[in-house]
Design a protein around this motif. Structure first.
Motif, short mmCIF file in Angstrom:
data_model
loop_
_atom_site.label_atom_id
_atom_site.label_comp_id
_atom_site.label_asym_id
_atom_site.label_seq_id
_atom_site.Cartn_x
_atom_site.Cartn_y
_atom_site.Cartn_z
N LEU A 1 -0.11 -5.60 9.96
CA LEU A 1 -0.09 -6.90 9.30
C LEU A 1 -1.07 -6.96 8.14
CD1 LEU A 1 0.72 -10.00 9.45
CD2 LEU A 1 -1.20 -10.27 10.98
N LEU A 2 -2.20 -6.26 8.30
CA LEU A 2 -3.28 -6.38 7.32
C LEU A 2 -3.13 -5.41 6.15
CD1 LEU A 2 -6.24 -6.70 9.82
CD2 LEU A 2 -4.97 -8.54 8.71
N ILE A 3 -2.28 -4.40 6.32
CA ILE A 3 -2.29 -3.32 5.33
C ILE A 3 -1.89 -3.78 3.93
CG2 ILE A 3 -1.02 -1.22 4.69
CD1 ILE A 3 -1.43 -0.34 7.54
N ALA A 4 -0.74 -4.43 3.80
CA ALA A 4 -0.29 -4.83 2.46
C ALA A 4 -1.25 -5.83 1.80
CB ALA A 4 1.14 -5.38 2.52
N PRO A 5 -1.63 -6.93 2.50
CA PRO A 5 -2.56 -7.86 1.84
C PRO A 5 -3.92 -7.24 1.53
CG PRO A 5 -1.98 -8.63 4.06
CD PRO A 5 -1.12 -7.47 3.77
N LEU A 6 -4.44 -6.40 2.44
CA LEU A 6 -5.74 -5.79 2.16
C LEU A 6 -5.64 -4.84 0.97
CD1 LEU A 6 -7.42 -5.02 5.62
CD2 LEU A 6 -8.15 -6.67 3.90
N LEU A 7 -4.52 -4.12 0.90
CA LEU A 7 -4.36 -3.19 -0.23
C LEU A 7 -4.43 -3.96 -1.56
CD1 LEU A 7 -3.69 -0.37 -1.37
CD2 LEU A 7 -1.28 -0.96 -1.17
N SER A 8 -3.71 -5.08 -1.63
CA SER A 8 -3.71 -5.81 -2.91
C SER A 8 -5.08 -6.44 -3.15
CB SER A 8 -2.58 -6.85 -2.96
OG SER A 8 -2.89 -7.95 -2.16
N GLN A 9 -5.75 -6.85 -2.07
CA GLN A 9 -7.09 -7.43 -2.20
C GLN A 9 -8.10 -6.40 -2.72
OE1 GLN A 9 -8.20 -9.87 1.16
NE2 GLN A 9 -10.28 -9.11 1.12
N TRP A 10 -8.12 -5.22 -2.10
CA TRP A 10 -9.08 -4.18 -2.54
C TRP A 10 -8.73 -3.69 -3.94
CZ3 TRP A 10 -12.13 -6.01 0.46
CH2 TRP A 10 -12.12 -5.92 1.85
N HIS A 11 -7.43 -3.69 -4.22
CA HIS A 11 -7.00 -3.28 -5.56
C HIS A 11 -7.55 -4.26 -6.61
CE1 HIS A 11 -4.43 -0.92 -8.17
NE2 HIS A 11 -4.15 -2.05 -8.82
N ALA A 12 -7.40 -5.57 -6.31
CA ALA A 12 -7.87 -6.59 -7.25
C ALA A 12 -9.39 -6.51 -7.44
CB ALA A 12 -7.48 -7.97 -6.74
N LEU A 13 -10.09 -6.12 -6.38
CA LEU A 13 -11.56 -6.05 -6.47
C LEU A 13 -12.04 -4.69 -6.96
CD1 LEU A 13 -12.44 -7.83 -3.09
CD2 LEU A 13 -12.73 -8.76 -5.40
N GLY A 14 -11.11 -3.80 -7.28
CA GLY A 14 -11.48 -2.48 -7.77
C GLY A 14 -12.15 -1.62 -6.70
N LEU A 15 -11.76 -1.81 -5.43
CA LEU A 15 -12.43 -1.08 -4.35
C LEU A 15 -11.58 0.07 -3.79
CD1 LEU A 15 -14.18 -3.93 -2.31
CD2 LEU A 15 -15.20 -2.28 -3.86
N ILE A 16 -10.43 0.35 -4.44
CA ILE A 16 -9.63 1.49 -3.97
C ILE A 16 -10.45 2.77 -4.17
CG2 ILE A 16 -7.50 2.82 -4.40
CD1 ILE A 16 -7.10 0.06 -3.06
N ASP A 17 -10.34 3.69 -3.21
CA ASP A 17 -11.12 4.93 -3.26
C ASP A 17 -12.63 4.70 -3.18
OD1 ASP A 17 -9.37 7.12 -3.19
OD2 ASP A 17 -8.73 6.69 -5.25
N THR A 18 -13.03 3.67 -2.44
CA THR A 18 -14.47 3.49 -2.18
C THR A 18 -14.69 3.43 -0.67
OG1 THR A 18 -14.34 1.09 -2.13
CG2 THR A 18 -14.81 2.11 -4.28
N TYR A 19 -15.94 3.73 -0.28
CA TYR A 19 -16.28 3.60 1.14
C TYR A 19 -16.25 2.13 1.57
CZ TYR A 19 -18.00 8.41 0.90
OH TYR A 19 -18.09 9.75 0.76
N GLN A 20 -16.64 1.24 0.65
CA GLN A 20 -16.69 -0.19 1.02
C GLN A 20 -15.34 -0.66 1.56
OE1 GLN A 20 -18.28 1.07 -1.79
NE2 GLN A 20 -18.97 -0.68 -3.00
N ALA A 21 -14.26 -0.30 0.86
CA ALA A 21 -12.93 -0.77 1.27
C ALA A 21 -12.67 -0.38 2.72
CB ALA A 21 -11.85 -0.21 0.36
#
Lengths: 310, 286
Positions: free
Chosen positions: B130-150
């Motif tokens: 359930l969380l995968i798609a919304p979290l992906l777009s959220q981390w993408h918007a925050l520029g956190l893709i490919d970070t440990y924080q995400a």
């Protein structure tokens, strides 16, 4: 409550009353958890519900737009969705019932006193603690038709003449992934039921023995009733967990062959990862959530009547 | 079931041959798959693909481990470091967040406390997909893709609800009177929590912390969704990547499997007693 301390120091009147400060401190302590779960659970769920109302296929951005319950209507007509629900039921029922039986036997064995009990306990609980991908890959290797251990053992025992492709045969794939999940989940029930067994007072068994009850009668009239609360809790937790769990099937078969192992959670992943259809994936996951909420409410009603042990 | 004398026949059979046969079968069932992969991790290529199957490697060659550890395409040393970092930070942060929240829920009076507890229980039952798609777009918007924080933040979604739920139980089992004397001595709430409650709840806190570590170590879906670069992969994601990329190299893969298993297996073996008591306490309370 600590009134003496206030009396001892009647300095300047604090800005807030003691009670107000307590309440504020309480909320302050909850602030981190509200932020953490707000950002990773609450907002995403609201977003998922919103996404489910849109046509949102990443490779077709020109079609993006609000379609109301369009995705839900599509779901009702989607044969694979209904198949995945049926498969989920098969997967959950097969996995949990066999895990429970195996775990119960394991718990009864581990509850006895024997030399090296601690070591045996630790070793038998290992499959539960290791990562899901690891479990999936170990079993994929065991099932491998040409170099896997299972076919070799069966052939040597004279039980098999032709090599069996366990994971690519539509009628064997589901039993094969369930067997893997059973291996993984038996320790969970073993741990829970063992804790339950240890909480039963020895005096109960002694009294029953004096009254002339045999092993089976003691099991039936003492062990089972005393374990009932923990059985209910452990089984319900496990049903929910297994229903949601996608890793094993995702790694081993990706829902194949021909959707034979497609459960609803892997079907959601397929829509998101392969078809890049985020709208439909969100719809599927919202439906998954609704099913789980219904089950959770049912579970809470059932457990309300269960007396706690110890 | 084990007092001296007065054993009936059924008990003697159950306690003797049946017990031993059962234990042997149970241990074999649990361990055989591990043994198979452990053996494979030492085999040479020729041994891995021989017909008929070769069960025992001729030598305990570490070549597969060295290859997996130093490989450029699937660097397990890097995956290992990533997993260690993500799981450790998740563990520490989860524990800090949950201790505060658990203490507040156990000690302060709130309107709607019951509802909050139910929310924590229900959150544990949410499907990860359930969380995968919304979290992906959220981390993408925050520029956190490919970070440990995400990865670390996403892990909170499954570690925090469970640890809070467990810790409330532990804290409630500690008598309030012990803290009240500390509060009278002018400790303040936080002082009382650190000096009185935490030492007493230490086994429970440790068990939930290890839970957070182990479940983050195993996490797969977030790790494959929120990272795309090889050097950001965790062990779980790295293993899957290895399978998807080439024809499966069972020798290296087996070595990778053992590398991924060892830390949690050791942790579990050493802390088994605490861990099990800690994790079953909640279920026992119902």
């Amino acid at each position: 409550m600590a009134r003496e301390a206030t009396l001892a120091r009647p300095l300047a009147r604090p800005l807030l009353t003691r009670r107000a400060r307590e309440v504020l401190t309480g909320y302050l302590y909850l602030l981190p958890v509200v932020i953490a779960l707000g950002a990773t659970v609450v907002v995403p769920i609201v977003r998922a519900i919103q996404m489910s109302l849109y046509r949102n296929v990443l490779i077709k951005p020109q079609e993006y737009g609000f379609i109301g319950l369009g995705n839900y209507a599509r779901l009702l007509d989607d044969d694979v969705f209904w198949l995945s629900l049926w498969n989920s039921f098969y997967w959950v029922f097969g996995s949990v019932s066999l895990q429970f039986l195996g775990g119960f036997v394991a718990a009864l064995l581990l509850h006895q006193s024997f030399q090296g009990r601690a070591a045996v306990r630790t070793l038998t609980l290992l499959p539960w603690i290791i990562p899901g991908v690891v479990v999936a890959l170990i079993w994929e290797y065991l099932y491998q038709p040409n170099y896997g251990a299972l076919n070799d053992l069966l052939a040597r025992a004279g039980l098999m003449t032709d090599k069996v492709a366990w994971l690519s045969n539509p009628s064997l794939a589901m039993p094969a992934v369930i067997a893997t999940n059973v291996w993984r989940g038996v320790p969970f029930f073993a741990i829970m039921l063992l804790a339950g067994l240890q909480a039963i007072a020895d005096e109960l068994y002694e009294a029953a023995r004096v009254d002339g009850a045999g092993v089976l009668e003691r099991f039936w009239h003492i062990t089972l009733p005393m374990l009932r609360p923990i059985i209910v809790v452990a089984t319900a937790t496990r049903i929910i967990w297994t229903f949601n769990y996608a890793d094993l099937i995702f790694v081993m078969t990706s829902g194949g062959p021909a959707n034979a192992t497609q459960i609803t959670s892997t079907y959601t992943l397929l829509q998101a990862y392969s078809n890049l259809d985020f709208g439909y994936a969100a719809t599927l996951s919202v439906v998954l959530l609704l099913i789980m909420l219904a089950f959770t409410l049912l579970y809470l009603r059932v457990t309300r009547g269960v007396e706690p042990v110890a | 079931m084990r007092s001296r004398g007065g054993l009936d026949t059924a008990e003697r059979v159950l306690g003797g041959p049946v017990l031993w046969a059962g234990l042997a079968a149970l241990t074999a069932f649990a361990l055989a798959p591990f043994v198979w992969v452990l053996l494979a991790s030492f085999k040479t290529r020729a041994e891995l693909y021989a017909t008929p199957l070769v069960w025992l490697p001729t030598s305990l060659s570490l070549a597969n481990y060295v290859e997996a550890w130093t490989s450029k395409l699937t660097p397990f040393s890097r995956f290992f470091a990533n997993s260690l970092w993500v799981s450790s930070v998740t563990m520490v942060a989860t524990t800090a967040i949950s201790v505060l929240a658990g203490y507040a829920l156990a000690r302060f009076r709130f309107a709607g406390r019951q509802t909050v507890m139910l929310v924590f229980l229900a959150t544990q039952m949410f499907p990860a997909v359930l969380l995968i798609a919304p979290l992906l777009s959220q981390w993408h918007a925050l520029g956190l893709i490919d970070t440990y924080q995400a990865l670390i933040y996403s892990n909170f979604s499954f570690t925090v609800p469970f640890t809070v739920w467990m810790l409330v139980g532990y804290f409630e089992s500690i008598p309030r009177e012990l803290e009240e004397s500390a509060l009278m001595d002018g400790c303040g709430r936080f002082g009382a929590l650190c000096r009185v409650v935490l030492p007493l709840a230490a086994p429970g806190v440790a068990a939930t912390a290890i839970f957070a570590f182990v479940s983050s170590w195993s996490e797969l879906l977030f790790a494959i969704t929120f990272t795309s670069q090889t050097e950001m992969r965790t062990l779980s994601a790295g293993l899957l990547f290895m399978v998807g990329q080439y024809e499966i190299q069972w020798g290296q893969l087996s070595a990778g499997v053992i590398i991924s298993t060892l830390p949690v297996a050791v942790l579990f073996t050493v802390l088994q007693r605490h861990l099990i008591r800690g994790l079953t306490a909640g279920a026992l309370k119902g």
